[in-house]
Write an enzyme that holds these catalytic residues in place. Sequence first.
Site, PDB file in Angstrom:
ATOM      1  N   SER A 156      -9.771  12.066 -49.128  1.00  0.00           N
ATOM      2  CA  SER A 156      -8.731  12.646 -49.984  1.00  0.00           C
ATOM      3  C   SER A 156      -8.102  11.528 -50.807  1.00  0.00           C
ATOM      4  O   SER A 156      -8.045  10.371 -50.352  1.00  0.00           O
ATOM      5  CB  SER A 156      -7.646  13.301 -49.123  1.00  0.00           C
ATOM      6  OG  SER A 156      -6.505  13.598 -49.919  1.00  0.00           O
ATOM      7  N   TYR A 170      -1.436  12.929 -42.640  1.00  0.00           N
ATOM      8  CA  TYR A 170      -2.635  13.480 -43.299  1.00  0.00           C
ATOM      9  C   TYR A 170      -3.343  12.362 -44.062  1.00  0.00           C
ATOM     10  O   TYR A 170      -4.560  12.195 -43.964  1.00  0.00           O
ATOM     11  CB  TYR A 170      -2.236  14.614 -44.250  1.00  0.00           C
ATOM     12  CG  TYR A 170      -3.376  15.143 -45.101  1.00  0.00           C
ATOM     13  CD1 TYR A 170      -4.306  16.037 -44.573  1.00  0.00           C
ATOM     14  CD2 TYR A 170      -3.535  14.735 -46.431  1.00  0.00           C
ATOM     15  CE1 TYR A 170      -5.366  16.499 -45.347  1.00  0.00           C
ATOM     16  CE2 TYR A 170      -4.575  15.202 -47.205  1.00  0.00           C
ATOM     17  CZ  TYR A 170      -5.489  16.085 -46.659  1.00  0.00           C
ATOM     18  OH  TYR A 170      -6.540  16.544 -47.430  1.00  0.00           O
TER      19      TYR A 170
HETATM   20  P1  NAP Z   1      -9.090  25.229 -47.054  1.00  0.00           P
HETATM   21  O1  NAP Z   1      -9.279  25.999 -48.313  1.00  0.00           O
HETATM   22  O2  NAP Z   1      -7.791  25.319 -46.332  1.00  0.00           O
HETATM   23  O3  NAP Z   1     -10.281  25.607 -46.058  1.00  0.00           O
HETATM   24  C1  NAP Z   1     -10.316  24.978 -44.809  1.00  0.00           C
HETATM   25  C2  NAP Z   1     -11.573  25.370 -44.066  1.00  0.00           C
HETATM   26  O4  NAP Z   1     -11.624  24.606 -42.854  1.00  0.00           O
HETATM   27  C3  NAP Z   1     -11.602  26.835 -43.667  1.00  0.00           C
HETATM   28  O5  NAP Z   1     -12.939  27.275 -43.688  1.00  0.00           O
HETATM   29  C4  NAP Z   1     -11.066  26.796 -42.226  1.00  0.00           C
HETATM   30  O6  NAP Z   1     -11.524  27.871 -41.422  1.00  0.00           O
HETATM   31  C5  NAP Z   1     -11.677  25.498 -41.744  1.00  0.00           C
HETATM   32  N1  NAP Z   1     -10.979  24.908 -40.606  1.00  0.00           N
HETATM   33  C6  NAP Z   1      -9.661  24.616 -40.488  1.00  0.00           C
HETATM   34  N2  NAP Z   1      -9.428  24.069 -39.291  1.00  0.00           N
HETATM   35  C7  NAP Z   1     -10.608  24.021 -38.638  1.00  0.00           C
HETATM   36  C8  NAP Z   1     -11.021  23.578 -37.361  1.00  0.00           C
HETATM   37  N3  NAP Z   1     -10.158  23.079 -36.480  1.00  0.00           N
HETATM   38  N4  NAP Z   1     -12.325  23.695 -37.017  1.00  0.00           N
HETATM   39  C9  NAP Z   1     -13.220  24.221 -37.880  1.00  0.00           C
HETATM   40  N5  NAP Z   1     -12.903  24.659 -39.114  1.00  0.00           N
HETATM   41  C10 NAP Z   1     -11.601  24.550 -39.480  1.00  0.00           C
HETATM   42  O7  NAP Z   1      -9.333  23.660 -47.301  1.00  0.00           O
HETATM   43  P2  NAP Z   1      -9.989  22.884 -48.547  1.00  0.00           P
HETATM   44  O8  NAP Z   1      -8.942  22.645 -49.543  1.00  0.00           O
HETATM   45  O9  NAP Z   1     -11.261  23.519 -48.927  1.00  0.00           O
HETATM   46  O10 NAP Z   1     -10.259  21.470 -47.861  1.00  0.00           O
HETATM   47  C11 NAP Z   1     -11.532  21.119 -47.334  1.00  0.00           C
HETATM   48  C12 NAP Z   1     -11.497  19.628 -47.018  1.00  0.00           C
HETATM   49  O11 NAP Z   1     -11.207  18.902 -48.220  1.00  0.00           O
HETATM   50  C13 NAP Z   1     -10.430  19.223 -46.009  1.00  0.00           C
HETATM   51  O12 NAP Z   1     -10.932  18.227 -45.164  1.00  0.00           O
HETATM   52  C14 NAP Z   1      -9.316  18.677 -46.876  1.00  0.00           C
HETATM   53  O13 NAP Z   1      -8.517  17.756 -46.190  1.00  0.00           O
HETATM   54  C15 NAP Z   1     -10.116  18.039 -47.983  1.00  0.00           C
HETATM   55  N6  NAP Z   1      -9.351  17.886 -49.239  1.00  0.00           N
HETATM   56  C16 NAP Z   1      -8.880  18.957 -49.916  1.00  0.00           C
HETATM   57  C17 NAP Z   1      -8.142  18.758 -51.081  1.00  0.00           C
HETATM   58  C18 NAP Z   1      -7.588  19.886 -51.900  1.00  0.00           C
HETATM   59  O14 NAP Z   1      -6.788  19.625 -52.837  1.00  0.00           O
HETATM   60  N7  NAP Z   1      -7.948  21.129 -51.632  1.00  0.00           N
HETATM   61  C19 NAP Z   1      -7.895  17.450 -51.528  1.00  0.00           C
HETATM   62  C20 NAP Z   1      -8.388  16.382 -50.797  1.00  0.00           C
HETATM   63  C21 NAP Z   1      -9.123  16.609 -49.664  1.00  0.00           C
HETATM   64  P3  NAP Z   1     -10.541  29.132 -41.081  1.00  0.00           P
HETATM   65  O15 NAP Z   1     -10.421  29.905 -42.369  1.00  0.00           O
HETATM   66  O16 NAP Z   1     -11.256  29.890 -40.020  1.00  0.00           O
HETATM   67  O17 NAP Z   1      -9.235  28.529 -40.657  1.00  0.00           O
END
Ligand code: NAP
Length: 262
Positions: A156, A170
């Site tokens: 991130s 985080y």
């Molecule tokens: P998101 O839309 O909140 O989706 C999260 C996903 O992870 C969902 O499929 C959720 O499943 C799953 N999940 C959550 N906790 C879990 C666990 N303990 N075990 C297995 N699966 C789990 O998140 P996102 O924005 O796509 O983020 C994905 C990754 O990118 C993360 O690592 C995040 O830190 C990173 N990231 C995101 C951003 C951003 O701006 N979006 C920026 C930097 C980094 P459920 O629906 O079943 O809970």
Amino acid sequence: MLVMGTGTTKKEQGMTNVAIVTGGSRGIGRASALKLAKTGYLVVVNYASNAKAADDVVAQIMKDGGKAVAVQGDVGKEADVLTLFATSDKLGQLKVLVNNAGIMDTQARLDEMSTERLKRIFDINILGSFLCAREAVKRMSTKHGGTGGAIVNLSSAAAVMGAPAFGVEYAASKSAIDLLTIGLGREVAAEGIRVNAVRPGIIDTEIHDSSGIKGRAKMMREQIPIKREGTADEVADAILWLVSEQSTYVAGTVVAVAGGRC
Ligand code: NAP
């Protein structure tokens, strides 16, 4: 555990190439799962609690002529991770791990954070990624009889910016992912495995709802040189590149997908 999709075994499918996407049911994981399926991988769509979202991804992949299964499991729990990979073993040969599952919590300073909160973030974001990477290496490494593969971790922009007064725990958890990527990338590069990471900036997914700040992604626009938040597809495109034949000399590094913000 919910398993949908082909229902066929490894023996029946020959050497089917499998991609595991942790947190593949929503956001960046979902976009990655859909794209990996289009390139021919049987995709294991892991999720934590939202079975409907995972089923929707599997249904979309199958509608498009691909193969996928949904597997429930909390990546912060070793038993769940072992079950996830054991399920994958029955479906084919693991070639790709997208180590994507991750969470953030409500906006807070460190002096407001409970120990429980810190442990939860570190268990899911750090321990979960380490456990999944470990299990992937056991299967992909030529040292263990594997045929190589690619691991893409999710870092991130927070890892280099620190997220002060927002979520330093985080940010620190994602900094650990950077070091996992560099260290493991060098550790297994000669064993046929390329370990890399993407470093997303502000991406339009539901993760921002966890911060408690309504419309956070849009609110951040002015701070992003490109003047807009990114899309899950834009991050997934970088992930697809990192597992593809177009990036065969890229190893142990972190690729920013952040609109110029970091
Ligand atoms: P998101 O839309 O909140 O989706 C999260 C996903 O992870 C969902 O499929 C959720 O499943 C799953 N999940 C959550 N906790 C879990 C666990 N303990 N075990 C297995 N699966 C789990 O998140 P996102 O924005 O796509 O983020 C994905 C990754 O990118 C993360 O690592 C995040 O830190 C990173 N990231 C995101 C951003 C951003 O701006 N979006 C920026 C930097 C980094 P459920 O629906 O079943 O809970």
